[in-house]
Design a protein around this motif. Structure first.
Motif, PDB file in Angstrom:
ATOM      1  N   HIS A 168       7.515  -1.898   1.306  1.00  0.00           N
ATOM      2  CA  HIS A 168       7.079  -0.499   1.256  1.00  0.00           C
ATOM      3  C   HIS A 168       7.339   0.128  -0.110  1.00  0.00           C
ATOM      4  CE1 HIS A 168       5.945  -0.374   5.411  1.00  0.00           C
ATOM      5  NE2 HIS A 168       7.165  -0.657   5.844  1.00  0.00           N
ATOM      6  N   GLU A 171       4.640  -1.048  -2.446  1.00  0.00           N
ATOM      7  CA  GLU A 171       3.389  -0.338  -2.196  1.00  0.00           C
ATOM      8  C   GLU A 171       3.475   1.094  -2.706  1.00  0.00           C
ATOM      9  OE1 GLU A 171      -0.538   0.310  -0.851  1.00  0.00           O
ATOM     10  OE2 GLU A 171       0.643  -1.457  -1.405  1.00  0.00           O
ATOM     11  N   ALA A 172       4.623   1.731  -2.543  1.00  0.00           N
ATOM     12  CA  ALA A 172       4.802   3.100  -3.051  1.00  0.00           C
ATOM     13  C   ALA A 172       4.677   3.126  -4.572  1.00  0.00           C
ATOM     14  CB  ALA A 172       6.163   3.641  -2.618  1.00  0.00           C
ATOM     15  N   LEU A 185      -0.118   9.017   1.011  1.00  0.00           N
ATOM     16  CA  LEU A 185       0.168   7.609   1.279  1.00  0.00           C
ATOM     17  C   LEU A 185       1.492   7.192   0.647  1.00  0.00           C
ATOM     18  CD1 LEU A 185      -3.398   6.088   0.718  1.00  0.00           C
ATOM     19  CD2 LEU A 185      -2.252   6.593   2.887  1.00  0.00           C
ATOM     20  N   GLU A 188       4.272   8.360   2.857  1.00  0.00           N
ATOM     21  CA  GLU A 188       4.389   7.536   4.058  1.00  0.00           C
ATOM     22  C   GLU A 188       5.092   6.218   3.764  1.00  0.00           C
ATOM     23  OE1 GLU A 188       3.884   6.104   8.024  1.00  0.00           O
ATOM     24  OE2 GLU A 188       4.122   8.058   7.050  1.00  0.00           O
ATOM     25  N   GLU A 189       4.780   5.604   2.612  1.00  0.00           N
ATOM     26  CA  GLU A 189       5.436   4.345   2.259  1.00  0.00           C
ATOM     27  C   GLU A 189       6.933   4.559   2.017  1.00  0.00           C
ATOM     28  OE1 GLU A 189       4.290   1.326   2.384  1.00  0.00           O
ATOM     29  OE2 GLU A 189       2.293   1.987   2.958  1.00  0.00           O
ATOM     30  N   LEU A 192       8.580   4.909   5.396  1.00  0.00           N
ATOM     31  CA  LEU A 192       8.743   3.619   6.059  1.00  0.00           C
ATOM     32  C   LEU A 192       9.863   2.795   5.420  1.00  0.00           C
ATOM     33  CD1 LEU A 192       4.978   2.702   6.589  1.00  0.00           C
ATOM     34  CD2 LEU A 192       6.626   3.371   8.345  1.00  0.00           C
ATOM     35  N   ALA A 193       9.996   2.890   4.092  1.00  0.00           N
ATOM     36  CA  ALA A 193      11.068   2.173   3.409  1.00  0.00           C
ATOM     37  C   ALA A 193      12.433   2.689   3.852  1.00  0.00           C
ATOM     38  CB  ALA A 193      10.913   2.311   1.896  1.00  0.00           C
TER      39      ALA A 193
END
Length: 221
Positions: A168, A171-172, A185, A188-189, A192-193
């Protein structure tokens, strides 16, 4: 013997332990929660209703455990009835729960203790022989390892959480390069991390993260 204190009444009479006895021990500084249960045998062999209830609670504790210590009586090894009873218990043990075979009364049957298969542990609760080996085996089966530099903690669920958090974060980082167009987005990443890390530490929740984000950014619906 594991606790280093007399937490239960112990006698040669079957059915002495009726209810679960729980306590915490430390092995190499690692806290472990252990539960001693009523001995397992078929309901028809139970002395009374109280022992039957105790056996039922034993199976409940086994279902909830991270690992099971299956204690065998070395002094009765080879007896057909005893071996059959052990086999019936093993058949009911949850396949997903790691099981350590512990053979007690090694002081009464040293030859049998020496002939045990690799991976099984022989102990004497009376003399303390083998208890240290069992303690280290407990650490191993729940995912802790002792290395020369100290204790290494590597439970599988921790490894999975760290891999998820790393993914995550990567991706962030990629989304951050896109600027304002990917802020939602990106948030959100990051959420989640932190959620993945929170599965290990329990110190940072989703609400904490959202509060920090909304205090600094205006995010559209």
């Amino acid at each position: 013997a594991l606790a280093g204190a007399e937490l239960a009444i112990v006698t040669p009479i079957p059915g002495t332990t009726r209810d679960r006895i729980a306590g915490s021990i430390q092995v190499e500084g690692v806290p472990l929660h252990v539960v001693d249960t009523a001995g397992l045998r078929p309901d028809e062999q139970a002395a009374d209703e109280v022992e039957r209830i105790g056996i039922g609670r034993s199976w409940e504790a086994i279902a909830d455990a991270d690992a099971v210590l299956f204690v065998h009586d070395l002094s009765r090894a080879g007896e057909p009835a005893h071996e059959a009873a052990d086999g019936a218990i093993r058949a009911r043990l949850p396949a997903a729960v790691p099981c350590v075979d512990v053979h007690n009364k090694a002081d009464a049957a040293p030859e049998r203790a020496a002939a045990l298969p690799l991976g099984e542990v022989a102990i004497s609760a009376r003399t303390g022989d083998g208890i240290e080996t069992l303690r280290r085996r407990l650490l191993s089966v729940v995912g802790w390892q002792v290395v020369p530099e100290g204790m290494f903690i590597a439970r599988e669920r921790h490894q999975q959480a760290l891999r998820a958090a790393s993914g995550h974060v990567d991706e962030a980082r990629r989304l951050a390069l896109q600027g304002d167009a990917a802020l939602e987005l990106l948030a959100e990443e990051l959420r989640l991390a932190h959620e993945a890390l929170g599965a290990i530490t329990g110190e940072f929740g989703a609400e904490d993260l959202l509060g920090a984000i909304f205090s600094r950014f205006c995010i559209g619906k």
